[in-house]
Design a protein around this motif. Sequence first.
Motif, mmCIF file in Angstrom:
data_model
loop_
_atom_site.group_PDB
_atom_site.id
_atom_site.type_symbol
_atom_site.label_atom_id
_atom_site.label_comp_id
_atom_site.label_asym_id
_atom_site.label_seq_id
_atom_site.Cartn_x
_atom_site.Cartn_y
_atom_site.Cartn_z
ATOM 1 N N THR B 33 8.722 -17.985 61.922
ATOM 2 C CA THR B 33 9.832 -17.658 61.011
ATOM 3 C C THR B 33 11.152 -17.459 61.758
ATOM 4 O OG1 THR B 33 9.270 -15.304 61.039
ATOM 5 C CG2 THR B 33 8.323 -16.620 59.261
ATOM 6 N N ASP B 34 11.080 -17.126 63.008
ATOM 7 C CA ASP B 34 12.296 -17.117 63.823
ATOM 8 C C ASP B 34 12.459 -18.435 64.559
ATOM 9 O OD1 ASP B 34 13.612 -14.616 63.471
ATOM 10 O OD2 ASP B 34 12.015 -13.631 64.598
ATOM 11 N N LEU B 35 11.396 -18.880 65.199
ATOM 12 C CA LEU B 35 11.484 -20.052 66.068
ATOM 13 C C LEU B 35 11.884 -21.307 65.289
ATOM 14 C CD1 LEU B 35 10.956 -20.928 69.025
ATOM 15 C CD2 LEU B 35 8.689 -21.662 68.291
ATOM 16 N N VAL B 36 11.202 -21.566 64.194
ATOM 17 C CA VAL B 36 11.482 -22.795 63.449
ATOM 18 C C VAL B 36 12.881 -22.747 62.840
ATOM 19 C CG1 VAL B 36 10.747 -24.251 61.518
ATOM 20 C CG2 VAL B 36 9.037 -23.214 63.020
ATOM 21 N N THR B 37 13.262 -21.570 62.346
ATOM 22 C CA THR B 37 14.604 -21.435 61.784
ATOM 23 C C THR B 37 15.655 -21.726 62.843
ATOM 24 O OG1 THR B 37 13.634 -19.651 60.495
ATOM 25 C CG2 THR B 37 15.995 -19.901 60.352
ATOM 26 N N LYS B 38 15.469 -21.153 64.018
ATOM 27 C CA LYS B 38 16.453 -21.387 65.085
ATOM 28 C C LYS B 38 16.496 -22.846 65.492
ATOM 29 C CE LYS B 38 16.440 -16.878 67.308
ATOM 30 N NZ LYS B 38 15.955 -16.138 68.476
ATOM 31 N N ASN B 107 3.748 -13.040 55.038
ATOM 32 C CA ASN B 107 2.476 -13.758 55.222
ATOM 33 C C ASN B 107 2.455 -14.586 56.504
ATOM 34 O OD1 ASN B 107 1.181 -12.773 53.004
ATOM 35 N ND2 ASN B 107 1.809 -14.455 51.667
ATOM 36 N N LEU B 108 3.628 -14.975 56.973
ATOM 37 C CA LEU B 108 3.696 -15.809 58.179
ATOM 38 C C LEU B 108 4.060 -15.011 59.424
ATOM 39 C CD1 LEU B 108 5.712 -18.896 56.878
ATOM 40 C CD2 LEU B 108 3.358 -18.933 57.709
ATOM 41 N N ALA B 109 5.034 -14.124 59.250
ATOM 42 C CA ALA B 109 5.650 -13.465 60.404
ATOM 43 C C ALA B 109 4.659 -12.536 61.097
ATOM 44 C CB ALA B 109 6.868 -12.676 59.945
ATOM 45 N N THR B 110 4.703 -12.531 62.424
ATOM 46 C CA THR B 110 3.795 -11.682 63.193
ATOM 47 C C THR B 110 4.570 -10.546 63.857
ATOM 48 O OG1 THR B 110 4.084 -12.938 65.231
ATOM 49 C CG2 THR B 110 2.346 -13.688 63.717
ATOM 50 N N VAL B 111 3.828 -9.518 64.202
ATOM 51 C CA VAL B 111 4.462 -8.391 64.879
ATOM 52 C C VAL B 111 4.920 -8.816 66.279
ATOM 53 C CG1 VAL B 111 2.220 -7.463 65.614
ATOM 54 C CG2 VAL B 111 4.205 -5.964 65.583
ATOM 55 N N GLY B 112 4.093 -9.636 66.946
ATOM 56 C CA GLY B 112 4.460 -10.098 68.286
ATOM 57 C C GLY B 112 5.736 -10.930 68.243
#
Lengths: 758, 291
Positions: B33-38, B107-112
Amino acid sequence: MSTFSIIGKRIPKPDAIPKATGQIIYGHDVKVPRMLYGKILRSPLPHARILHIDTSRAERLSGVKAVITAKDLPPRRFGYGRDRTPLKGDKVRRCGDEVAAVAAIDEDIAEEALELIRVEYDPLPAVFDPQAALRPDAPLIHEDRESNLFRHQEYVHGEPDRALEEADVVVEDEFDLGYVQPAPLETSFCLAAFDASGKLTVWSTTQIPFLLQKDLSEALGIPGRDIRVIQTAIGGSFGRGLDMYSFEPICVWLARKAGRPVRLAFTRQEEFAVSEARQSMRIWARAGAMRDGRLWVREAKVLLDNGAYVSWGTVTTLVLMETIGSLYRVPHARVVYDSVYTNNPITGAVRGFGNPQGTFVVEVQMDRLAEAIGMDPLEFRLRNANRPFEETPQGIKITTCGLTECLEEAARRIGWSEKRAAPSRRGAIARGVGIAATMNVGGGARIYRSDGCGCIVKVDDFGRVTVLTGATEIGQGSDVVVVQIVAEELGIRPEEITIVNDDTAVTPWDVGVHASRTTFIAGNAALRAARQVKAQILETAEELLGASAAELELRDGYVRIREAPEQRIPFDKVVRARHFRQGGQVIIGHGWYDPHNEMLGPDGKGNISATYGFGAQAVEVEVDVETGKVRPLRVVSAHDVGRAINPMYVEGQIEGGTVMGLGYALSEHLQVHEGRVLNLTPFDYRMPTIMDAPPIETVIIETDDPEGPFGAKGVGEMGTNPTAAAVANAIYNAIGVRINSLPITPEKVLRALKERGS
Amino acid sequence: MRFFEYYAPKTLDEAIQLLVRHGEGAYPLAGGTDLVTKARYGHLRPRVIVNLKRIPGLNDIAPEEDGGLRLGALVTLAEIARSLLMGERYPLLAQTARKMGSVLIRNLATVGGNLCNAAPSADMAPPLIALGAEAVIVGPRGERRVRLEKFFHGPGQTELRHGELLTAIRLPPPRPRTRGVYLKHIYRQAMDIAIVGVAVLLQFDEQEAIAEDARIVLGAVAPTPLRVPEAESVLIGAPLTEDRRLEAARRAARAARPIDDTYSSAWYRREMVGVLTRRALEHLVSHSPER
Ligand SMILES: Cc1cc2nc3c(=O)[nH]c(=O)nc-3n(C[C@H](O)[C@H](O)[C@H](O)COP(=O)(O)OP(=O)(O)OC[C@H]3O[C@@H](n4cnc5c(N)ncnc54)[C@H](O)[C@@H]3O)c2cc1C
């Protein structure tokens, strides 16, 4: 009781399930064989001379099929101000100006090719403040003009100067209304293909398919008759599709140069950075009233920032003028405006089209005047409300008008009398209520020389009816409303009607979907076409039933004798009887409707619409005085729509419009710094989510307009117009602080509270 | 988004080797959710993507012998929000997860991913730091552990060296009589990045009158999550009077080092640190409803 069988029914949209399940084909989904992907290289600078463009490396990249610059295009200008070419050759006038374009076999290669294009710029001084742009020493944005002033206009009725002296109280404010984006879910899109004979087909999400033919023709020199526009399912538009933009002729030219179809779709960032925003306006306004509660005068000076080029959006000032001159009875008024070029983003049409800005000014000052004369703001509004069948000094001929009922109903349902008098406060949380009204064109708006729409209704051998209409469906429900009108007239079920509304090669001409006009205009055109069909059916049925047409009616799929309904023949059987005989005839009707409204004169006067819609919104808000955060708790939105052909869509338009208005009021803001848009994602832009949408109670007031189809008037934009003012008034009621700049962010509220020292 | 190579290794070793082999431009992928957006927005251009989701053992919530909990780096926010174990032992984390993104994002985002992305506004960081969490890091040279407080070096920068992965978060056993809250200030009701986040954790004495320990950690007001010992100290060992709570809030506001950006001005952020810290303390002390 209603005698209608189809009008007033909540018939669901046929595309609702395909949209919810992802089966609908949007523009972005369309693929054609050999299709290439287009991308545009944009200027990083707000104002600069282009010294040199080197495309040679991009051209050599494998997979690139066409690279174009201004040199490739015919030297033609386009747009409302005829002030731009699709690609810029001499200079760029805004960040994002189109400098070159490529078409390649996929998007990645197209993007890579853009990086290989070298452009040398010589930066020029730029101007971002519309006031500064008017100074004689300001950098000139369009060298062929004498100044950056695009248009100056003055509108006057009565004697505003004298009236301001006479008035018992006068209030004065400055308003600063920021940019917002229409921000539809589907980003801008175009797909262009030439066939073997050189004819062009364009797939588009436009709101003006027939004017797009003309605009493309003017921009590129391709004859309009060789251009066919097919509209895909449109993933939202909200005014964006009202102009042709540079990317469309660019896409066409890439297709021509590559000899293959080219698709060009904006990224979300491009959409925020370069697609057209609602005009930011600075408005200085005064209003005066008499102690006895008469509204006496209004005056506004408006500075409208067009950005680097003007679009149809510049016409928003006409709408604003109408709101300031005619919303409520005001004997004296003056509006002066300057619409100005700057090196800022281009602005364009967005739902409401100047009305949200104008209504904000009028309705905030209505509250202020009421306070100044010590009258309840609702009472003050009711005293001065527009009345039915009254011509305003502006030449607006109001016919049906339910403004009083709308105000009363909205106020009653929000609990006005208890809540307004005693705004509550518990801890840090203050509550208040506010109200604002709106008047909007509801019977077309003659901004082009025609305000017309055509319709054809034909019937096949099995009684299936096909409606061909020029009216564009952008999600508002015109695809069902037009069908309901035809079904009512022909006494058949809507399921028996197919609508075709997406292809200029097939459908009759229409000026476009704007100004909340489609139900009224396209509905009237469809009604005319259906009446011809009805006449043909009755003519044949006369023979079959042995009764005169006057004795017959079409109902429930039959032609029957009104007084003896058991004597009846099925609709389709009549059609066949007309086909299968010597000298038979086809059943087909056509209608054209162009209302008797007028273009505004140079003095800004005239009856621009054939009828007007009215509404009032009451809002209850909660303000956290420690954080400044405003939460709308409830909205009541009451609207005079003439007649609700389909109440569900009227509610849908009002609810959607209100949420858009809440975004304008509280959170949405396109942040522009030195011509550059800073917030380029939906995240940063802060459109309201469903969690931010409060319960919205809609109230439909039916006034049965004499000119509307089955009495209907337009409603498409009305929900958006009054919301910001109602919210601002509610905030004032809650915490006694006025914020005249939009959006009313928590930070602005907190600052204002601190400045007041609470 | 540009062309990239994609790997989905099945073991941790394999993943680490892939990252080492491909060097800069190789990114681990969790929820994306961060990586793909960036990558979509062109803020970064991955040449190689190494999906971690096929590696077993990275997405468990497992109790540990000392009474603590091992939270796999790939556990999603949705799992944290609904895990009974979490709700029971670290309700603060479950509550924080519910305040993040939307149902779809959670549902997608992880704590790591939230921690490794190291946005100053990352919501998981302040409460985890307040709870005394430890990052478990595995790399080419084996495993090491770092206190989460030391994990963040700056926006987008962490303790992780290239080729290293965050495999888990270790939480110490919950302490008795401890209550925490995470207040997140946003403009909308959902889907907003924190303008300010404040995590407060108090450990009360037997009489519930005095705090034996206090943790205050701020998000979005400095390059990294910010613990405020000078505000904590006001609260420890004396009755939690209104004056003390106000003083702690003032100190927290003073400690913040916010910036102006498109979300908010620095001025407003600092103001909100004060308001949220005070409100968090009020909520913990008097059980007043959370706002
Ligand atoms: C609509 C939306 C709403 C959001 N709302 C919030 C919110 O409310 N609060 C909030 O804090 N964030 C929010 N985010 C940001 C994001 O969802 C979170 O930061 C999320 O937890 C990231 O996790 P991920 O698994 O998706 O990470 P990814 O995108 O997969 O990874 C993020 C970064 O960490 C690296 N990485 C991931 N896992 C590891 C690992 N185990 N070891 C080493 N490096 C790793 C990746 O290479 C990448 O650089 C939102 C994002 C979106 C798109």
